[in-house]
Enzyme design. Structure first.
Site, PDB file in Angstrom:
ATOM      1  N   ASN A 227       0.632  -0.994  -0.143  1.00  0.00           N
ATOM      2  CA  ASN A 227       0.065   0.027  -0.048  1.00  0.00           C
ATOM      3  C   ASN A 227       0.750   1.372  -0.038  1.00  0.00           C
ATOM      4  O   ASN A 227       2.009   1.230  -0.277  1.00  0.00           O
ATOM      5  CB  ASN A 227      -0.889  -0.168   1.151  1.00  0.00           C
ATOM      6  CG  ASN A 227      -0.082   0.369   2.132  1.00  0.00           C
ATOM      7  OD1 ASN A 227       0.564   0.722   2.647  1.00  0.00           O
ATOM      8  ND2 ASN A 227       0.284  -1.204   3.733  1.00  0.00           N
ATOM      9  N   ASP A 296      -3.914  -6.305   5.101  1.00  0.00           N
ATOM     10  CA  ASP A 296      -5.120  -7.676   5.486  1.00  0.00           C
ATOM     11  C   ASP A 296      -5.047  -8.554   5.678  1.00  0.00           C
ATOM     12  O   ASP A 296      -5.244  -9.348   6.252  1.00  0.00           O
ATOM     13  CB  ASP A 296      -6.304  -6.500   5.865  1.00  0.00           C
ATOM     14  CG  ASP A 296      -6.620  -5.763   6.723  1.00  0.00           C
ATOM     15  OD1 ASP A 296      -5.929  -5.373   7.496  1.00  0.00           O
ATOM     16  OD2 ASP A 296      -7.410  -4.814   5.818  1.00  0.00           O
ATOM     17  N   LYS A 306       7.819 -16.549 -11.050  1.00  0.00           N
ATOM     18  CA  LYS A 306       7.730 -15.758 -11.647  1.00  0.00           C
ATOM     19  C   LYS A 306       6.179 -15.996 -12.314  1.00  0.00           C
ATOM     20  O   LYS A 306       5.877 -17.368 -13.163  1.00  0.00           O
ATOM     21  CB  LYS A 306       8.751 -15.287 -11.859  1.00  0.00           C
ATOM     22  CG  LYS A 306       7.665 -13.342 -12.962  1.00  0.00           C
ATOM     23  CD  LYS A 306       8.806 -13.157 -13.586  1.00  0.00           C
ATOM     24  CE  LYS A 306       8.693 -12.307 -14.301  1.00  0.00           C
ATOM     25  NZ  LYS A 306       9.159 -11.499 -15.482  1.00  0.00           N
ATOM     26  N   PRO A 322      -2.395 -11.651  10.675  1.00  0.00           N
ATOM     27  CA  PRO A 322      -3.007 -11.359  12.234  1.00  0.00           C
ATOM     28  C   PRO A 322      -2.808 -10.618  11.882  1.00  0.00           C
ATOM     29  O   PRO A 322      -3.029  -9.663  11.900  1.00  0.00           O
ATOM     30  CB  PRO A 322      -2.192 -12.157  12.657  1.00  0.00           C
ATOM     31  CG  PRO A 322      -0.612 -12.307  11.682  1.00  0.00           C
ATOM     32  CD  PRO A 322      -1.055 -12.780  10.218  1.00  0.00           C
ATOM     33  N   ASP A 323      -3.867  -9.337  13.033  1.00  0.00           N
ATOM     34  CA  ASP A 323      -3.961  -8.257  12.648  1.00  0.00           C
ATOM     35  C   ASP A 323      -3.157  -8.201  14.178  1.00  0.00           C
ATOM     36  O   ASP A 323      -3.315  -8.053  16.183  1.00  0.00           O
ATOM     37  CB  ASP A 323      -5.829  -7.999  13.877  1.00  0.00           C
ATOM     38  CG  ASP A 323      -5.747  -6.643  14.277  1.00  0.00           C
ATOM     39  OD1 ASP A 323      -4.982  -5.603  15.096  1.00  0.00           O
ATOM     40  OD2 ASP A 323      -6.691  -6.216  13.879  1.00  0.00           O
ATOM     41  N   ILE A 324      -1.768  -7.784  14.012  1.00  0.00           N
ATOM     42  CA  ILE A 324      -1.258  -7.667  15.898  1.00  0.00           C
ATOM     43  C   ILE A 324      -1.493  -6.229  16.157  1.00  0.00           C
ATOM     44  O   ILE A 324      -1.345  -7.190  17.598  1.00  0.00           O
ATOM     45  CB  ILE A 324       0.410  -6.013  14.563  1.00  0.00           C
ATOM     46  CG1 ILE A 324       0.437  -7.479  13.680  1.00  0.00           C
ATOM     47  CG2 ILE A 324       1.304  -6.190  15.895  1.00  0.00           C
ATOM     48  CD1 ILE A 324       1.851  -6.321  12.507  1.00  0.00           C
ATOM     49  N   PHE A 340      -3.527   3.088  15.000  1.00  0.00           N
ATOM     50  CA  PHE A 340      -4.845   3.945  14.135  1.00  0.00           C
ATOM     51  C   PHE A 340      -5.489   3.530  13.675  1.00  0.00           C
ATOM     52  O   PHE A 340      -5.532   2.741  13.333  1.00  0.00           O
ATOM     53  CB  PHE A 340      -3.523   4.273  13.011  1.00  0.00           C
ATOM     54  CG  PHE A 340      -2.056   5.702  13.456  1.00  0.00           C
ATOM     55  CD1 PHE A 340      -1.434   5.491  14.332  1.00  0.00           C
ATOM     56  CD2 PHE A 340      -2.322   6.765  12.730  1.00  0.00           C
ATOM     57  CE1 PHE A 340      -0.593   6.593  15.080  1.00  0.00           C
ATOM     58  CE2 PHE A 340      -1.853   7.568  12.988  1.00  0.00           C
ATOM     59  CZ  PHE A 340      -0.523   7.930  13.785  1.00  0.00           C
ATOM     60  N   LYS A 354     -13.550   0.880  15.475  1.00  0.00           N
ATOM     61  CA  LYS A 354     -12.349   0.191  15.673  1.00  0.00           C
ATOM     62  C   LYS A 354     -11.661   0.244  17.491  1.00  0.00           C
ATOM     63  O   LYS A 354     -11.245  -0.775  18.330  1.00  0.00           O
ATOM     64  CB  LYS A 354     -11.129   0.288  14.657  1.00  0.00           C
ATOM     65  CG  LYS A 354     -11.474   0.061  13.681  1.00  0.00           C
ATOM     66  CD  LYS A 354     -10.761   0.897  12.259  1.00  0.00           C
ATOM     67  CE  LYS A 354     -10.634   0.249  10.728  1.00  0.00           C
ATOM     68  NZ  LYS A 354     -10.023   0.991  10.780  1.00  0.00           N
ATOM     69  N   LYS A 358     -11.292  -3.755  19.237  1.00  0.00           N
ATOM     70  CA  LYS A 358     -10.148  -3.745  19.252  1.00  0.00           C
ATOM     71  C   LYS A 358     -10.031  -3.713  20.812  1.00  0.00           C
ATOM     72  O   LYS A 358      -7.994  -4.166  20.909  1.00  0.00           O
ATOM     73  CB  LYS A 358      -8.771  -3.530  17.949  1.00  0.00           C
ATOM     74  CG  LYS A 358      -9.016  -3.495  16.669  1.00  0.00           C
ATOM     75  CD  LYS A 358      -7.984  -3.202  16.124  1.00  0.00           C
ATOM     76  CE  LYS A 358      -8.220  -3.660  14.217  1.00  0.00           C
ATOM     77  NZ  LYS A 358      -7.518  -3.088  13.400  1.00  0.00           N
TER      78      LYS A 358
HETATM   79  O1  PMT Z   1       3.244   6.023   6.554  1.00  0.00           O
HETATM   80  P1  PMT Z   1       2.745   7.785   5.765  1.00  0.00           P
HETATM   81  O2  PMT Z   1       2.860   7.699   4.626  1.00  0.00           O
HETATM   82  O3  PMT Z   1       3.123   8.667   6.990  1.00  0.00           O
HETATM   83  O4  PMT Z   1       0.676   7.378   6.062  1.00  0.00           O
HETATM   84  C1  PMT Z   1       0.665   7.886   8.108  1.00  0.00           C
HETATM   85  C2  PMT Z   1      -0.823   6.538   7.425  1.00  0.00           C
HETATM   86  C3  PMT Z   1      -1.306   6.983   6.360  1.00  0.00           C
HETATM   87  C4  PMT Z   1      -0.515   5.061   7.203  1.00  0.00           C
HETATM   88  C5  PMT Z   1      -0.813   5.762   8.784  1.00  0.00           C
HETATM   89  O5  PMT Z   1      -1.313   7.690   9.799  1.00  0.00           O
HETATM   90  C6  PMT Z   1      -2.435   5.349   9.157  1.00  0.00           C
HETATM   91  O6  PMT Z   1      -3.001   5.822   9.492  1.00  0.00           O
HETATM   92  N1  PMT Z   1      -1.594   3.851  10.356  1.00  0.00           N
HETATM   93  C7  PMT Z   1      -2.925   3.237  10.187  1.00  0.00           C
HETATM   94  C8  PMT Z   1      -3.188   2.294   8.659  1.00  0.00           C
HETATM   95  C9  PMT Z   1      -3.895   1.298   8.139  1.00  0.00           C
HETATM   96  O7  PMT Z   1      -3.737   0.007   8.454  1.00  0.00           O
HETATM   97  O8  PMT Z   1      -5.484   1.890   9.312  1.00  0.00           O
HETATM   98  P2  PMT Z   1      -6.253   0.278   9.483  1.00  0.00           P
HETATM   99  O9  PMT Z   1      -7.918   1.185   9.572  1.00  0.00           O
HETATM  100  O10 PMT Z   1      -6.138  -0.318   8.161  1.00  0.00           O
HETATM  101  O11 PMT Z   1      -5.697  -0.017  11.062  1.00  0.00           O
HETATM  102  C10 PMT Z   1      -6.548  -0.368  11.957  1.00  0.00           C
HETATM  103  C11 PMT Z   1      -5.161  -0.401  12.890  1.00  0.00           C
HETATM  104  O12 PMT Z   1      -4.683  -1.771  12.983  1.00  0.00           O
HETATM  105  C12 PMT Z   1      -3.693  -0.320  12.660  1.00  0.00           C
HETATM  106  O13 PMT Z   1      -3.432   0.589  13.231  1.00  0.00           O
HETATM  107  C13 PMT Z   1      -2.931  -1.143  11.652  1.00  0.00           C
HETATM  108  O14 PMT Z   1      -1.148  -0.719  12.692  1.00  0.00           O
HETATM  109  C14 PMT Z   1      -3.722  -2.133  12.477  1.00  0.00           C
HETATM  110  N2  PMT Z   1      -2.783  -3.548  12.071  1.00  0.00           N
HETATM  111  C15 PMT Z   1      -4.204  -3.560  10.693  1.00  0.00           C
HETATM  112  C16 PMT Z   1      -3.653  -4.576  10.482  1.00  0.00           C
HETATM  113  C17 PMT Z   1      -3.541  -5.840  11.030  1.00  0.00           C
HETATM  114  N3  PMT Z   1      -3.032  -6.916  10.048  1.00  0.00           N
HETATM  115  N4  PMT Z   1      -2.907  -4.974  11.196  1.00  0.00           N
HETATM  116  C18 PMT Z   1      -3.101  -4.400  12.262  1.00  0.00           C
HETATM  117  O15 PMT Z   1      -2.421  -3.805  13.510  1.00  0.00           O
END
Ligand code: PMT
Length: 417
Positions: A227, A296, A306, A322-324, A340, A354, A358
């Site tokens: 991403n 995700d 390839k 896994p959702d860390i 975030f 969330k 979570k």
């Molecule tokens: O890196 P930059 O270019 O500076 O951009 C910053 C950002 C936009 C990436 C940052 O500000 C941000 O929003 N990060 C979280 C992005 C994200 O994956 O959001 P989400 O809504 O999909 O996930 C929610 C939360 O679960 C996040 O804290 C993510 O780290 C966590 N997560 C998600 C999936 C997963 N399998 N494991 C996780 O820990």
């Protein structure tokens, strides 16, 4: 000059990177520092002490039990003299010794005797760097408050490629330059008052783990799903947390952003590797911040060959990662957990969902897919939510936004504890 009157003790230990310590001495002197060099015996096998003497303008110390040297400036006096102690290059052997309090040469003895800020710039073969023993020693050093100037990746003297090459002298010099000349240079009244140090106990930093950047999920040997995360937001948080007195472990996907100096930096590629790295480092973690954009899903199969482009359409089957963040928050005794949320619509509803699902302490939500802020940009804005409150942090540079968020996190952390 930035280093005017700063007394820098340079500990040089034995590895091929000793030649770079000559350039480091020259750079520190050029910045106005008074540099005194201490070498281990094996370091003198790579470069003659005379070279360091010529560049520093002082005799080089290398014997622990040398009456003449002790008469001139004894080891305790040297330790007291220094404003900053930099070990560059720091070998795996020296890291192991100082982590365990062994003091069988002048450099390791000075480590025990010095009370000033200490920096280590490791240099070693990549397998030695990755070895669990070295990584465990680094964790111990982090609990001593040692600042790590992480080694770089690239071709090594042995001809192999990997992480372990000592940081460039310019990078080390810049790192050391960050040390405040006076404790209140951080902008606070004293180190004991830094927001991310345990209240009441001087110089006991909180341990913070921050994830940053995008994960890469391989499809075949040359392709991956990823991403737009650049890591800028997470790296800015790492810098802000360090400036607030915390011990920071930054676990990052592959980015084009230079990792901040002095934090424990771990690079990973996939979500599963990030999950493993987080859980291997969680011991004694006070605050966890998930700023990474973790994929995700990952391709269920990553072939050795390839994928050929013969078919008009192909189907990828994806497996949930896994959702860390959720797994950290679900621990029996979790750190203060901050997530975030990157949303394209209904920001508050999805972020609060969330937060609850979570079981987080806080969530910082940002808009993505819009013209400004979010992924890749230098600026961002956040809506921060917790169970019974919220705060808007207006659009600004990510470095300033990170400072504001860290302040808010420390307030909520102490309100909870
Ligand atoms: O890196 P930059 O270019 O500076 O951009 C910053 C950002 C936009 C990436 C940052 O500000 C941000 O929003 N990060 C979280 C992005 C994200 O994956 O959001 P989400 O809504 O999909 O996930 C929610 C939360 O679960 C996040 O804290 C993510 O780290 C966590 N997560 C998600 C999936 C997963 N399998 N494991 C996780 O820990």
């Amino acid at each position: 000059m930035p280093f005017s009157n700063r007394k820098i003790l340079l500990g040089v230990t034995g590895g091929i990177a000793v030649y770079k310590a000559l350039e480091l001495t020259r750079l520190l002197k050029k910045q106005g520092a008074d540099v005194r060099v201490v070498m281990t015996k094996s370091a003198t096998a790579f470069v003659q002490p005379l070279s360091f003497q010529a560049l520093s303008g002082h005799s080089v110390h290398f014997e622990l039990l040398d009456t003449e040297a002790e008469n001139a400036m004894g080891h305790i006096e040297l330790a007291r003299w220094a404003d900053v102690f930099v070990m560059a290059p720091a070998t795996a052997n020296t890291l192991a010794k100082i982590a365990h309090g062994l003091a069988d040469d002048l450099v390791s003895t000075l480590y025990l005797a010095a009370t000033c800020p200490i920096y280590v710039a490791p240099a070693m073969n990549h397998a030695m760097w990755k070895h669990p023993a070295t990584q465990a020693n680094l964790k111990i050093l982090q609990t001593h408050g040692v600042n790590l100037i992480a080694p770089e990746s690239g071709e090594q003297a042995c001809g192999e490629i990997g992480v372990g090459r000592m940081a460039e002298p310019e990078t080390i010099c810049r790192g050391v330059l960050q040390t405040p000349a006076h404790e209140d240079d951080f902008g606070y009244t004293g180190r004991c008052n830094l927001p991310l140090q345990k209240s009441g106990v001087c110089k006991t930093p909180l341990r913070i783990i921050i994830t940053a950047g995008a994960t890469r999920e391989p499809l075949d040997p040359v392709r991956y799903l990823t991403n737009r995360s650049s890591g800028k937001m997470g790296y800015a948080l790492a810098v802000a947390a360090q400036k607030s007195g915390a011990n920071v472990t930054l676990i990052s996907g592959v980015t084009h952003t230079a990792p901040p100096l002095n934090c424990h930096f771990i690079q990973v590629e996939t979500a599963e590797q990030m999950h493993t790295a987080v859980f291997e480092n969680l011991e004694n973690c006070d605050i966890f911040i998930g700023a990474a954009a973790v994929a995700d899903y990952r391709p269920i199969v990553c072939g050795d060959e390839k994928i050929k482009k013969n078919a008009e359409q192909i189907t990828l089957t994806l497996q949930k990662n896994p959702d860390i963040l959720a797994n950290v928050a679900a621990l029996d005794s979790p750190p203060f957990t901050v997530g975030f949320a990157a949303e394209t619509h209904e920001l508050e509803r999805y972020a609060r969902e969330k937060l609850t699902r979570k079981k987080l302490n806080m969530i910082a939500a940002n808009w993505v897919g819009r013209d400004e802020g979010g992924f890749e940009r230098d600026e961002n804005a956040l809506e921060v939510f917790w169970r019974d409150g919220q705060q808007s942090l207006a659009m600004t540079e990510k470095s300033e936004l990170a400072r504001q968020l860290i302040t808010l996190i420390s307030e909520r952390y102490y309100a909870k504890n």
